[in-house]
Write a protein that holds these residues in place. Structure first.
Motif, short mmCIF file in Angstrom:
data_model
loop_
_atom_site.label_atom_id
_atom_site.label_comp_id
_atom_site.label_asym_id
_atom_site.label_seq_id
_atom_site.Cartn_x
_atom_site.Cartn_y
_atom_site.Cartn_z
N GLY A 170 0.80 -1.22 0.00
CA GLY A 170 0.00 0.00 0.00
C GLY A 170 0.83 1.27 0.00
N MET A 171 2.15 1.15 -0.11
CA MET A 171 3.00 2.32 -0.07
C MET A 171 3.14 2.98 -1.43
SD MET A 171 6.82 0.68 0.19
CE MET A 171 7.50 2.33 0.26
N ILE A 172 2.72 2.36 -2.51
CA ILE A 172 2.83 2.94 -3.85
C ILE A 172 1.76 4.01 -4.00
CG2 ILE A 172 2.88 2.48 -6.31
CD1 ILE A 172 5.13 1.20 -4.71
N LYS A 173 2.20 5.22 -4.34
CA LYS A 173 1.30 6.37 -4.44
C LYS A 173 1.04 6.70 -5.89
CE LYS A 173 2.91 8.33 -0.11
NZ LYS A 173 3.48 9.51 0.57
N PRO A 174 -0.10 7.35 -6.20
CA PRO A 174 -0.38 7.75 -7.60
C PRO A 174 0.60 8.80 -8.06
CG PRO A 174 -1.96 8.72 -6.07
CD PRO A 174 -1.17 7.73 -5.28
N PRO A 175 0.74 8.95 -9.39
CA PRO A 175 1.73 9.92 -9.92
C PRO A 175 1.33 11.33 -9.56
CG PRO A 175 0.35 9.08 -11.68
CD PRO A 175 0.02 8.24 -10.49
N GLU A 176 2.33 12.13 -9.30
CA GLU A 176 2.14 13.53 -8.99
C GLU A 176 2.58 14.37 -10.17
OE1 GLU A 176 4.30 14.44 -5.52
OE2 GLU A 176 3.18 13.05 -4.22
N PRO A 177 1.79 15.32 -10.58
CA PRO A 177 2.18 16.18 -11.73
C PRO A 177 3.38 17.04 -11.36
CG PRO A 177 0.24 17.06 -10.67
CD PRO A 177 0.48 15.73 -10.02
N LYS A 178 4.29 17.18 -12.33
CA LYS A 178 5.47 18.02 -12.11
C LYS A 178 5.08 19.48 -12.26
CE LYS A 178 8.91 14.67 -13.60
NZ LYS A 178 10.05 14.40 -14.51
N VAL A 179 5.51 20.28 -11.30
CA VAL A 179 5.19 21.70 -11.29
C VAL A 179 6.48 22.47 -11.54
CG1 VAL A 179 4.29 23.62 -9.92
CG2 VAL A 179 3.31 21.32 -9.66
N TYR A 180 6.50 23.28 -12.60
CA TYR A 180 7.67 24.10 -12.93
C TYR A 180 7.42 25.51 -12.43
CZ TYR A 180 9.00 20.27 -16.01
OH TYR A 180 9.35 19.06 -16.51
N PRO A 181 8.43 26.21 -11.95
CA PRO A 181 8.24 27.57 -11.43
C PRO A 181 7.88 28.53 -12.54
CG PRO A 181 10.56 27.01 -11.51
CD PRO A 181 9.80 25.74 -11.79
N PRO A 182 7.25 29.65 -12.21
CA PRO A 182 6.87 30.62 -13.24
C PRO A 182 8.10 31.15 -13.97
CG PRO A 182 5.75 31.09 -11.18
CD PRO A 182 6.76 30.04 -10.88
#
Length: 505
Positions: free
Chosen positions: A44-56
């Motif tokens: 249960g430790m596998i988490k869904p993908p997180e979107p990469k956030v680039y700075p402005p």
């Protein structure tokens, strides 16, 4: 066959032989006391993908990002996946693990995403285009300037020729002045070199004097073979002479090199002077030529630059640099001559100061040794007097023993008479008998005391005699040292050269 015998306890251990449960680390886990890279896998430790956030305002994704990292910290070995046991490093940070993705049997990856983006930036950066633009602008400007200069030269060739003669005359005078200065400097430096060689020859004398004094001081007797101040100053004097010789030899090498430079500069300026004389003669002759002259001829193909032709800027630069180089070499020679004379003067003064320090140390050593010698002689006199007193005391003790023996014989005779001559009841222990017994005991104790004192006096006399020998030997040793330091070393050191002799070498 039993079930426990069908498995290997070291390959498939489920429990030990005593029934205790054995827990083994998962892949990627760490032993006790080591760094833990990741926790063991938990369902249960596998988490869904997180979107990469680039700075402005970040650059495109294919170019380097501010969040990129090549440290390898994100490449930790987790509990899942057949990770390799270590990291492969081929970057300039060789030797530091964790700067590239790991390599395992499922991947041959060598570069990280940050390095891929850096490579994209390098590929997209224009390089040759800017060089081509710069070359085009520079070349067009050079062509324009060159043709303008050619047009100007065609219009005022006569005026330029006159100016050329003036410039040549001016530079010729400067070259002649420089040539005279460098010739005088070469002669002066050669004379100073002779002085330096003379100083090196004179330097052999103080070294020989210092070594002779050290050799003489080795003839001292053993108690005085000490590394005193005079010995240290003599050793320092020898070292200073060696350092001065090293400085002189290094300076002499520099002088030899500088003389070669002066000769080369003089030869170069002489060639330059000869070339200017010939060029000045030709330009003056060309200035006198007119269209009506009878020496004019048609020379096909001369309207081109000769192979050895140079530009005016280069000519001016060469003339200035030629004189400048000669002046620099001459100035180096002047500074070297100043350093040469400074080294000679300072070296001779240092040697004089060290010689004074050595003489002062020798004088202090001699003074202390003389005082010690006088004190030793006084001690020897006291010792001899004390030996005489002890011998007189021994005579008195022997006389006292002899007189005590007479008293002993007297009391023993009385006791013998009273013990064996009195009869019957008369042989009693009366007061006289007790007194005689006490007298006999006291006489015996006194005799033994005298004998003990005689033995002590003999031992003290032996020590005094031994001490007398040591004093006499030490006095002889001190007189030997005084003779070496005060007479022989002083006569040798009287020939120490002065700074004036070095300067006048």
């Amino acid at each position: 066959m039993a079930t426990e015998n069908m498995t290997c306890p070291f390959i498939c251990p489920t429990s030990d032989r005593q029934g205790k449960h054995v827990v083994y680390k998962e892949a990627g886990g760490a032993r006790d006391g080591e760094h833990h890279y990741a926790a063991p896998y938990v369902p249960g430790m596998i988490k869904p993908p997180e979107p990469k956030v680039y700075p402005p305002g970040a650059p495109p994704r294919y170019l380097p990002q501010p969040t990129d990292s090549t440290s390898g910290d994100i490449l930790t070995m987790g509990p899942i996946g057949p990770w390799a046991a270590g990291h492969i490093d081929w970057t300039p940070q060789a030797g530091s693990t964790g700067v590239r993705p790991v390599v395992d049997k499922y991947s041959i990856t060598r570069y990280s995403t940050g390095e891929w983006r850096k490579n994209n930036e390098y590929t997209l950066t224009p390089r040759a285009t800017d060089k081509a633009k710069s070359l085009e602008v520079r070349t067009k400007q050079d062509i324009k300037d060159t043709f303008n200069k050619l047009d100007n030269k065609l219009q005022d060739s006569d005026n330029k020729l006159k100016q050329r003669i003036k410039d040549l005359s001016k530079w010729k005078k400067k070259v002649e002045k420089t040539l005279e200065a460098i010739t005088d400097e070469l002669h002066t430096l050669d004379m100073d070199r002779a002085k330096l060689k003379g100083a090196c020859r004179i330097l052999m004398l103080p070294e020989a004097i210092s070594r002779e004094c050290l050799e003489l001081r080795t003839n001292r007797y053993e108690p005085d073979l000490v590394r005193d101040d005079a010995e240290q100053e003599l050793v320092k004097e020898v070292a200073i002479v060696g350092e001065i010789r090293r400085v002189f030899l290094e300076t002499l090498k520099k002088v030899e090199v500088q003389i070669e430079k002066l000769k080369a500069a003089k030869s170069s300026i002489e060639f330059d002077w000869g070339d200017k004389m010939i060029a000045l003669k030709e330009d003056r002759k060309n200035l006198t030529l007119t269209p009506n002259s009878t020496l004019l001829l048609y020379h096909p193909g001369v309207a081109r630059w000769p192979e050895n032709a140079t530009s005016l800027e280069y000519w001016e630069h060469y003339c200035a640099e030629s004189i400048k180089n000669c002046e620099e070499v001459r100035q180096e020679s002047v500074e070297l001559r100043g350093d040469l004379m400074t080294n000679i003067i300072n070296g001779s003064q240092d040697m004089k100061i060290q010689a004074d320090r050595t003489n002062a140390a020798l004088a202090e050593t001699v003074s202390a040794t003389e005082e010690l010698c006088e004190k030793l002689e006084e001690t020897l006199k006291d010792n001899l007097k004390k030996i005489a007193d002890i011998e007189n005391l021994l005579d008195e003790l022997h006389d006292a023993v002899r007189r005590a023996n007479e008293r002993n014989k007297c009391v023993m005779t009385r006791l013998y008479s009273r013990n064996y001559e009195r009869l019957n009841v008369e042989n009693c222990r009366d007061e006289a008998q007790y007194a005689l017994m006490a007298e006999a005991k006291f006489v015996k104790e006194s005799t033994e005391s005298f004998q003990q004192k005689i033995r002590e006096a003999d031992a003290i006399r032996s020590e005094l005699m031994k001490y007398r020998g040591e004093l006499e030997k030490d006095i002889a040793c001190k007189r030997k040292s005084i003779n070496i330091d005060k007479d022989r070393c002083a006569r040798v050191r009287a020939h120490m050269p002065t700074p004036e002799e070095f300067a006048g070498a």
